[in-house]
Design an enzyme around this catalytic site. Structure first.
Site, PDB file in Angstrom:
ATOM      1  NE  ARG A 149      46.690  31.857   2.288  1.00 15.95           N
ATOM      2  CZ  ARG A 149      45.910  30.956   2.877  1.00 15.95           C
ATOM      3  NH1 ARG A 149      46.418  30.119   3.764  1.00 15.95           N
ATOM      4  NH2 ARG A 149      44.623  30.885   2.610  1.00 15.95           N
ATOM      5  CD  GLU A 186      29.970  26.947   1.028  1.00 13.90           C
ATOM      6  OE1 GLU A 186      29.360  26.167   0.289  1.00 13.90           O
ATOM      7  OE2 GLU A 186      31.220  26.981   1.124  1.00 13.90           O
TER       8      GLU A 186
END
Length: 262
Positions: A149, A186
């Site tokens: 994006r 993560e």
């Protein structure tokens, strides 16, 4: 062929009787080959920010009037109102145009969806304008956009401030020679890549993405640029998730955001 000069006056206007000398001059002009181009306009010519109204008069040449568009007047009103109360109304419009999708892409995630912002032409323009206003006088020569994006906001900002756009991509997306930087997620790791030769030592760069969460991708982009001698002036995002403390991960690198997610 003989020209009759007695019918020059329109039927709906007062009759005009020319002198003999004037009539002879008119006759000569009528007999001469015409080099003029006739322009007619049945409706106003439309441009993005200005309107030209063309019309003819029975006794006057082609006239042109100029008027400001409604959109331009509204933008001026927004700026005036923002300056009165110390807040930029464009920020509120941008925030209201961003949709939040619960539990996407997995349970517990409140996804900040900027596709609705892109559908709102006013809010989208406000977003680009705010970044351009901040960076247009910063001598920035590179706008580095992070996949994916960052590719939406980066190019129009780069064009507006006179900088080149450099895509920062995930592995195996760029053809040709690349340099890469690994960063942690993560669960596991990923890489950020940039074309060799896309930037030069001594250039000044802006790194842009739609959102900062943990800050991992921004940090990887900064390291890539600094490895080849580029000065990263600032990182910029539309949205920040403050609870994930990505700003702290950037260390002393400045970060500019438009909207803090609730």
């Amino acid at each position: 062929m003989t020209q009759n000069t007695s019918v020059l006056s329109p039927s709906n206007s007062p009759s005009i009787t020319p002198t003999a000398a004037a009539a002879a001059a008119i006759t000569r002009r009528l007999r001469a080959p015409s080099t003029l181009t006739t322009v007619s306009a049945s409706r106003p010519l439309q441009f993005s920010w200005i309107r030209f109204h063309l019309y003819r008069s029975s006794v006057s040449p082609l006239l042109c009037t100029v008027s400001h568009s409604v959109e331009e007047e509204e933008e001026e009103e927004d700026r005036e109102m923002a300056s009165e109360d110390g807040q930029d109304l464009r920020i509120a419009r941008i925030a209201s145009a961003i949709r939040v999708i619960p539990n996407f892409p997995k349970p517990g995630i409140m996804f900040q969806d900027i596709t609705t912002l892109l559908l709102d032409t006013k809010a989208f323009k406000d977003t680009i304008d705010l970044f351009v206003e901040r960076y247009k006088d910063k001598a920035i020569s590179v706008v580095a956009g992070i996949e994916a994006r960052g590719f939406i906001f980066g190019p129009p900002i780069a064009l507006a401030i006179g900088a080149k756009f450099v895509p920062m991509r995930k592995p195996n997306k760029l053809p040709g020679a690349v340099i890469s930087e690994e960063y942690s997620l993560e669960y596991g790791t990923d890489k950020m890549e940039m074309h060799v030769g896309a930037v030069e030592a001594g250039e000044r760069a802006l790194v842009i993405d739609d959102l900062i969460a943990t800050g991992g991708t921004l940090c990887a982009a900064i390291r890539l640029l600094e490895r080849v001698g580029v000065e990263v002036v600032e990182c910029a995002c539309v949205i920040e998730l403050p609870e994930l403390k990505g700003r702290e991960r950037l260390g002393n690198k400045p970060l500019f955001v438009l909207v803090n997610a609730a």
